[in-house]
Design a protein around this motif. Structure first.
Motif, PDB file in Angstrom:
ATOM      1  N   TYR A  13       0.086   1.582 -11.064  1.00 45.04           N
ATOM      2  CA  TYR A  13       0.567   0.522 -10.173  1.00 45.04           C
ATOM      3  C   TYR A  13      -0.175  -0.795 -10.374  1.00 45.04           C
ATOM      4  O   TYR A  13       0.443  -1.863 -10.544  1.00 45.04           O
ATOM      5  CB  TYR A  13       0.434   0.980  -8.714  1.00 45.04           C
ATOM      6  N   LYS A  14      -1.496  -0.771 -10.338  1.00 41.99           N
ATOM      7  CA  LYS A  14      -2.277  -2.002 -10.378  1.00 41.99           C
ATOM      8  C   LYS A  14      -2.045  -2.788 -11.662  1.00 41.99           C
ATOM      9  O   LYS A  14      -1.864  -4.017 -11.635  1.00 41.99           O
ATOM     10  CB  LYS A  14      -3.763  -1.698 -10.211  1.00 41.99           C
ATOM     11  N   THR A  15      -2.018  -2.087 -12.787  1.00 41.45           N
ATOM     12  CA  THR A  15      -1.805  -2.757 -14.072  1.00 41.45           C
ATOM     13  C   THR A  15      -0.429  -3.400 -14.130  1.00 41.45           C
ATOM     14  O   THR A  15      -0.276  -4.547 -14.579  1.00 41.45           O
ATOM     15  CB  THR A  15      -1.960  -1.751 -15.227  1.00 41.45           C
ATOM     16  N   LYS A  16       0.566  -2.660 -13.663  1.00 40.36           N
ATOM     17  CA  LYS A  16       1.927  -3.194 -13.715  1.00 40.36           C
ATOM     18  C   LYS A  16       2.109  -4.376 -12.767  1.00 40.36           C
ATOM     19  O   LYS A  16       2.845  -5.322 -13.087  1.00 40.36           O
ATOM     20  CB  LYS A  16       2.934  -2.087 -13.423  1.00 40.36           C
ATOM     21  N   TYR A  50       0.847  -1.204   0.000  1.00 41.08           N
ATOM     22  CA  TYR A  50       0.000   0.000   0.000  1.00 41.08           C
ATOM     23  C   TYR A  50       0.879   1.249   0.000  1.00 41.08           C
ATOM     24  O   TYR A  50       0.621   2.204  -0.761  1.00 41.08           O
ATOM     25  CB  TYR A  50      -0.919   0.006   1.208  1.00 41.08           C
ATOM     26  N   LEU A  51       1.921   1.258   0.842  1.00 46.12           N
ATOM     27  CA  LEU A  51       2.824   2.407   0.879  1.00 46.12           C
ATOM     28  C   LEU A  51       3.549   2.564  -0.454  1.00 46.12           C
ATOM     29  O   LEU A  51       3.779   3.682  -0.930  1.00 46.12           O
ATOM     30  CB  LEU A  51       3.832   2.242   2.015  1.00 46.12           C
ATOM     31  N   LEU A  52       3.897   1.441  -1.065  1.00 48.20           N
ATOM     32  CA  LEU A  52       4.541   1.472  -2.372  1.00 48.20           C
ATOM     33  C   LEU A  52       3.599   2.070  -3.421  1.00 48.20           C
ATOM     34  O   LEU A  52       3.986   2.930  -4.216  1.00 48.20           O
ATOM     35  CB  LEU A  52       4.949   0.048  -2.767  1.00 48.20           C
ATOM     36  N   LYS A  53       2.350   1.633  -3.378  1.00 46.56           N
ATOM     37  CA  LYS A  53       1.353   2.139  -4.321  1.00 46.56           C
ATOM     38  C   LYS A  53       1.078   3.625  -4.089  1.00 46.56           C
ATOM     39  O   LYS A  53       1.019   4.423  -5.036  1.00 46.56           O
ATOM     40  CB  LYS A  53       0.064   1.339  -4.190  1.00 46.56           C
ATOM     41  N   LYS A  77      -5.166 -14.806  -1.727  1.00 48.91           N
ATOM     42  CA  LYS A  77      -5.039 -13.795  -0.668  1.00 48.91           C
ATOM     43  C   LYS A  77      -3.735 -13.020  -0.827  1.00 48.91           C
ATOM     44  O   LYS A  77      -3.704 -11.793  -0.692  1.00 48.91           O
ATOM     45  CB  LYS A  77      -5.092 -14.480   0.700  1.00 48.91           C
ATOM     46  N   LEU A  78      -2.652 -13.721  -1.125  1.00 45.18           N
ATOM     47  CA  LEU A  78      -1.366 -13.052  -1.316  1.00 45.18           C
ATOM     48  C   LEU A  78      -1.411 -12.138  -2.534  1.00 45.18           C
ATOM     49  O   LEU A  78      -0.914 -10.998  -2.490  1.00 45.18           O
ATOM     50  CB  LEU A  78      -0.260 -14.099  -1.480  1.00 45.18           C
ATOM     51  N   ILE A  93      -1.514  -6.722  -5.305  1.00 45.85           N
ATOM     52  CA  ILE A  93      -2.119  -5.981  -6.415  1.00 45.85           C
ATOM     53  C   ILE A  93      -3.125  -4.935  -5.936  1.00 45.85           C
ATOM     54  O   ILE A  93      -3.170  -3.818  -6.452  1.00 45.85           O
ATOM     55  CB  ILE A  93      -2.813  -6.964  -7.393  1.00 45.85           C
ATOM     56  N   SER A  94      -3.900  -5.287  -4.920  1.00 52.50           N
ATOM     57  CA  SER A  94      -4.932  -4.347  -4.393  1.00 52.50           C
ATOM     58  C   SER A  94      -4.749  -4.158  -2.895  1.00 52.50           C
ATOM     59  O   SER A  94      -5.615  -4.500  -2.098  1.00 52.50           O
ATOM     60  CB  SER A  94      -6.321  -4.898  -4.698  1.00 52.50           C
ATOM     61  N   PRO A  95      -3.590  -3.597  -2.492  1.00 53.09           N
ATOM     62  CA  PRO A  95      -3.302  -3.490  -1.053  1.00 53.09           C
ATOM     63  C   PRO A  95      -4.144  -2.425  -0.365  1.00 53.09           C
ATOM     64  O   PRO A  95      -4.587  -1.473  -0.986  1.00 53.09           O
ATOM     65  CB  PRO A  95      -1.834  -3.113  -1.038  1.00 53.09           C
TER      66      PRO A  95
END
Length: 427
Positions: free
Chosen positions: A223-226, A212-215, A417-418, A423-425
């Protein structure tokens, strides 16, 4: 045939008692009366990604039957590290114990362990530069400590810089990010961001917070697409067989001819095998090894932070055999994207595990070699290639039932879950 318990003179057990004592306060006492509680405690300590509540829910509606309980009681008394039975009774009870864990993983709270995840992400140079320079501030005031100390890298890994993010509450829980490209010549495209970590060392919320912090930093655009399109270069899924010695966990992939021991196997002069590989280690492969003996071989410095072991009423560490399926898609000529992580090959695909009782069919000299090197490696050395590749005709009747449906369902659940945590944190 000798009806006794064979004690090992293996280096890792006999010469590292002091290392065992370093962390004895964290080890888990198991008895026949507290077995479920102790098993769940052990599972959670080695697999933090699956909560205690999830382990409890898995086991609460199932129970061991009378014969399984009898087998466990025997193992608690006889399956200490460095001891392997070759008695008819012992092989029968160890067969029963192993079969119980394969057929009824719910009763053993046996969720698959995600032991490694390596991904590479296609990002531009300016994104790499921003992420590398801003990471200390991005993760400031979080539960992660950022370090620019470079770890030693293996041959063939050409990243320019490395950042390590450790949990402030557990320095052994680390996420590493590798940046750039230091290769002199490259014929194929190379993703310039690599992320490696052991998911089992983290709770899902901790992984989700990191990404989440990275995003949120917006250093990685779209972010999500990559992340959906990130390449999974390695994912290891494992389970632990409790109180079953490694030489008695006889794993086979009937169409495979490559079986080997650890590179140091012969140098150690062991009586009992510690590590066996199925398939070449450079490709997707399976490794079967003694988990407590790996812990006991740690350096004194690392031993202070080692994971807990199961110990019996006499305070002797009990054997645990880890079965680990290492999936390396690119090395095996395929591609696995992070968005499809849950679709990776399941734990026991094309795998057979044979009853330890099969060792009772060997004479004393043959059995000694099978216990030292592993039965499959002994057979590979004993027969010519054609005969070895036809081994299923001889061994199939000794194959145990594996509840593949249950293991596959649990594996997909934890991998989904991982995937979501990355991807969606969420904060």
């Amino acid at each position: 045939m000798k009806n006794n318990l064979i004690k090992s003179a293996i280096n890792s057990t006999m010469s590292n008692d002091c290392k065992y004592l370093d962390n004895s306060n964290n080890d888990i006492h198991i008895t026949i009366d507290n077995c479920l509680e102790a098993v769940i405690q052990y599972r959670v300590s080695h697999n933090k990604f699956v909560s205690k509540a999830m382990h409890q829910r898995l086991a609460e509606h199932t129970a061991l039957n009378v014969m399984d309980t009898k087998a466990l009681k025997y193992a608690l008394q006889h399956a200490s590290v460095g001891a392997v039975t070759d008695s008819i009774k012992g092989l029968h009870l160890q067969s029963r114990l192993l079969e119980s864990q394969l057929a009824n993983p719910q009763a053993w709270a046996c969720y698959p362990i995600i032991d490694k995840l390596h991904i590479t992400v296609d990002v531009a140079k300016d994104e790499i530069d921003d992420l590398y320079s801003q990471s200390p501030s991005i993760f400031d005031n979080s539960q992660f400590k950022c370090s620019k100390t470079k770890p030693k890298r293996q041959n063939g890994q050409f990243y320019s810089d490395v950042l390590t993010f450790s949990l402030k509450t557990d320095k052994t829980a680390q996420i590493r990010m590798f940046f750039g490209d230091n290769a002199k010549n490259r014929k194929t495209k190379h993703n310039k961001l690599r992320i490696e970590f052991i998911p089992a060392r983290f709770k899902p919320k901790q992984i989700s917070e990191f990404f989440y912090l990275l995003k949120r930093s917006k250093c990685i655009k779209d972010y999500k697409t990559k992340m959906k399109g990130a390449n999974v270069t390695r994912c290891d899924i494992a389970i632990d067989f409790l109180c079953v010695p490694t030489p008695l966990v006889i794993v086979d992939k009937p169409k495979v001819k490559h079986f080997s021991n650890h590179s140091e196997h012969e140098n150690k002069g062991m009586r009992f095998v510690q590590t066996m590989y199925i398939c070449k280690q450079g490709d997707s492969h399976i490794v079967v090894y003694s988990k407590p003996e790996k812990l006991l071989e740690m350096s004194s410095k690392k031993a202070k932070d080692r994971l807990p072991m199961l110990i019996n009423e006499d305070s002797n560490p009990l054997t645990v055999t880890r079965f680990e399926n290492a999936c390396l898609p690119q090395q095996s000529g395929s591609t696995l994207l992070l968005q499809d992580l849950h679709k990776m090959s399941h734990l026991f695909k094309s795998v057979e595990i044979y009853r330890p009782e099969i060792l009772g069919n060997l004479d004393e000299a043959e059995r000694k070699l099978a216990l030292r090197d592993g039965l499959m490696i002994y057979l590979k050395d004993e027969y010519d290639e054609a005969a070895f590749m036809a081994r299923s005709d001889m061994l199939q009747r000794h194959a145990m039932f594996i509840n593949r449906k249950a293991f596959k369902s649990m594996q997909e659940k934890v991998l989904r879950k991982l995937r979501k945590c990355i991807i969606s944190p969420k904060a």
